[in-house]
Design a protein around this motif. Structure first.
Motif, short mmCIF file in Angstrom:
data_model
loop_
_atom_site.label_atom_id
_atom_site.label_comp_id
_atom_site.label_asym_id
_atom_site.label_seq_id
_atom_site.Cartn_x
_atom_site.Cartn_y
_atom_site.Cartn_z
N LEU A 75 38.67 -40.68 56.15
CA LEU A 75 38.64 -41.15 57.53
C LEU A 75 38.97 -40.02 58.50
N LEU A 76 40.04 -39.28 58.23
CA LEU A 76 40.44 -38.18 59.11
C LEU A 76 39.39 -37.08 59.14
N ALA A 96 36.46 -48.80 54.63
CA ALA A 96 37.29 -48.34 55.73
C ALA A 96 36.76 -47.05 56.35
N CYS A 97 35.89 -46.31 55.63
CA CYS A 97 35.34 -45.10 56.23
C CYS A 97 34.44 -45.45 57.42
N GLY A 98 34.09 -46.74 57.56
CA GLY A 98 33.36 -47.17 58.74
C GLY A 98 34.08 -46.85 60.03
N PHE A 99 35.42 -46.71 59.96
CA PHE A 99 36.20 -46.34 61.13
C PHE A 99 35.73 -45.02 61.73
N THR A 100 35.10 -44.16 60.92
CA THR A 100 34.66 -42.88 61.44
C THR A 100 33.58 -43.04 62.50
N ALA A 101 33.00 -44.22 62.61
CA ALA A 101 32.06 -44.47 63.70
C ALA A 101 32.74 -44.30 65.06
N LEU A 102 34.08 -44.37 65.08
CA LEU A 102 34.80 -44.16 66.33
C LEU A 102 34.60 -42.75 66.86
N GLY A 103 34.14 -41.85 65.98
CA GLY A 103 33.79 -40.52 66.44
C GLY A 103 32.66 -40.54 67.45
N GLY A 104 32.04 -41.70 67.64
CA GLY A 104 30.99 -41.84 68.64
C GLY A 104 31.45 -41.57 70.04
N TYR A 105 32.77 -41.55 70.28
CA TYR A 105 33.28 -41.17 71.58
C TYR A 105 33.16 -39.67 71.80
N LEU A 106 32.94 -38.89 70.70
CA LEU A 106 32.90 -37.44 70.78
C LEU A 106 31.49 -36.88 70.57
N THR A 107 30.72 -37.52 69.73
CA THR A 107 29.38 -37.03 69.39
C THR A 107 28.52 -38.23 69.00
N PRO A 108 27.19 -38.12 69.07
CA PRO A 108 26.35 -39.28 68.72
C PRO A 108 26.58 -39.76 67.29
N VAL A 109 26.69 -41.07 67.14
CA VAL A 109 26.89 -41.69 65.83
C VAL A 109 25.76 -42.66 65.56
N VAL A 110 25.21 -42.57 64.34
CA VAL A 110 24.27 -43.56 63.82
C VAL A 110 25.01 -44.33 62.73
N PHE A 111 24.94 -45.64 62.77
CA PHE A 111 25.72 -46.49 61.88
C PHE A 111 24.76 -47.30 61.01
N THR A 112 24.82 -47.11 59.69
CA THR A 112 24.07 -47.94 58.74
C THR A 112 25.07 -48.84 58.04
N PRO A 113 25.19 -50.11 58.44
CA PRO A 113 26.30 -50.93 57.96
C PRO A 113 26.13 -51.50 56.56
N HIS A 114 24.89 -51.57 56.02
CA HIS A 114 24.66 -52.25 54.74
C HIS A 114 25.39 -53.61 54.78
N TYR A 115 25.10 -54.36 55.81
CA TYR A 115 25.90 -55.55 56.16
C TYR A 115 25.33 -56.80 55.51
N HIS A 116 26.19 -57.56 54.84
CA HIS A 116 25.76 -58.82 54.26
C HIS A 116 26.77 -59.93 54.51
N GLY A 117 27.47 -59.85 55.65
CA GLY A 117 28.34 -60.96 56.02
C GLY A 117 29.80 -60.69 55.75
#
Length: 363
Positions: A75-76, A96-117
């Motif tokens: 994460l860090l 929990a590494c999804g938290f690194t999407a918060l880096g979007g405040y500093l640089t462009p972030v693309v998020f692939t969630p592999h989301y299933h609920g």
């Protein structure tokens, strides 16, 4: 372009996210993208770095938890990387590494969630309900969201409607050349293949209960491991089919490809999926498939599998009937029909287009 890809797992570790990220990184690097991978790995005592095919891979220790992959060092590292790269591509809402999407405040972030609920178990669902507030923030800061199917897109929009305008659907791919060049195993009985984690939501027990209704020359090969491994072995003994079932555990990619080329039918009875990579790989190898009737499976059937697939209610009698039909069709037309499926080169090119959109969109 410099891209930092953050993922909870990466090859040689097995899994859907691992396979996705591994193939994508290889194809991006082949197109001149400078990719660095940040990932977690169980069993590490300290961070490790290696260079593989020109790509730097930094692996960090992962805490042993059942509900979510947690690695504070990963994460860090992901948050720090946001200051020194052109774009960060974060994989998996369910880690929990999804938290690194918060880096979007500093640089462009693309998020692939592999989301299933909401997770695969009662405990996981409870954790995800608490995580939902963080999830809203992750989707809000991402400049672009990549979903691997329309079914996943619908699930994301249902739970995080603010993300709707930034979602791009880019399906999973298949390493078609590697799959189709694999040598089938010689001397095998007619083989039904189950490929995936041995967890309750995969409903492998239903497949075991269907096996006694099939012809005696049919064997079931189960590839994968998980919390239900012992329970499923016990069920096979209870049903008196241990001589017809092979539990192979986790095996290498080349061996998986050989079983895909050997199998007559692949079965996936999962309760929920974002895509369904194993069925598409099986169809690319020329196998038929039997699938639970869920949105993601309906979508890949319509887009890729066509007449090679049967969608069923996940109960033993219906599964047995569908398998008998598939086996009979294979006997009537023994040649293997290889489905036309997306390859990873095309998927990498579509992903690059999303990267460019994310870098240009400053809103």
């Amino acid at each position: 372009m410099r891209v930092t890809l953050v993922t909870p797992g990466f090859p040689p570790d097995a899994g859907g996210v691992e396979a996705h990220s591994g193939h994508l990184v290889r194809e991006l690097a082949a197109r001149g993208v400078a990719v660095e991978v940040l990932t977690g790995r169980r069993g590490l005592c300290r961070a490790a770095t290696e260079v593989r095919d020109g790509v730097r891979i930094r692996s960090f220790p992962v805490w042993r938890t059942n509900g979510m992959s947690i690695s504070p060092q990963l994460l860090l590292a992901g948050l720090r990387a946001a200051r020194g790269t052109d774009l960060v591509h974060v994989h998996s809402y369910h880690a929990a590494c999804g938290f690194t999407a918060l880096g979007g405040y500093l640089t462009p972030v693309v998020f692939t969630p592999h989301y299933h609920g909401d997770g695969h178990s009662r405990r996981a669902r409870a954790m995800h309900r608490g995580y939902r507030f963080v999830g809203r923030l992750l989707f809000r800061v991402a400049r672009a969201v990549i979903c691997v199917s329309e079914a996943e897109r619908d699930a994301v929009v249902r739970d995080f409607p603010a993300a709707a305008g930034r979602i791009h659907v880019v399906p999973n791919g298949v390493d078609t050349a590697a799959v189709r060049s694999a040598r089938p195993f010689a001397g095998q009985h007619r083989t039904i293949l189950s490929l995936g984690r041995l967890e309750r939501y995969k409903r492998v027990a239903v497949l075991l209960r269907a096996l006694p209704s099939l012809p005696a020359d049919v064997q079931l090969v189960i590839v994968g491991d998980g919390s239900q491994h012992g329970e499923l072995r016990g069920l096979a003994a209870e049903l008196g089919i241990t001589g017809r079932v092979r539990f192979l555990g986790r095996i290498g990619t080349e061996e998986v490809h050989r079983w895909l080329r050997t199998a007559v039918v692949l079965v996936s009875l999962s309760e929920h999926e974002a895509f369904g990579m194993a069925p598409v790989e099986a169809a690319a190898a020329g196998a038929r498939v039997v699938l639970s009737d869920i949105p993601a499976h309906r979508e890949i059937t319509a887009n890729h599998l066509g007449a090679l697939a049967r969608l069923v209610d996940p109960e033993p009698a219906a599964v047995a009937t569908a398998l008998i039909e598939q086996l009979a069709e294979q006997l009537a037309a023994p040649g293997r029909v290889e489905a036309q499926v997306p390859d990873w080169g095309r998927i990498a090119q579509q992903t690059l287009e999303v990267y460019r959109t994310a870098r240009e969109d400053r809103s």
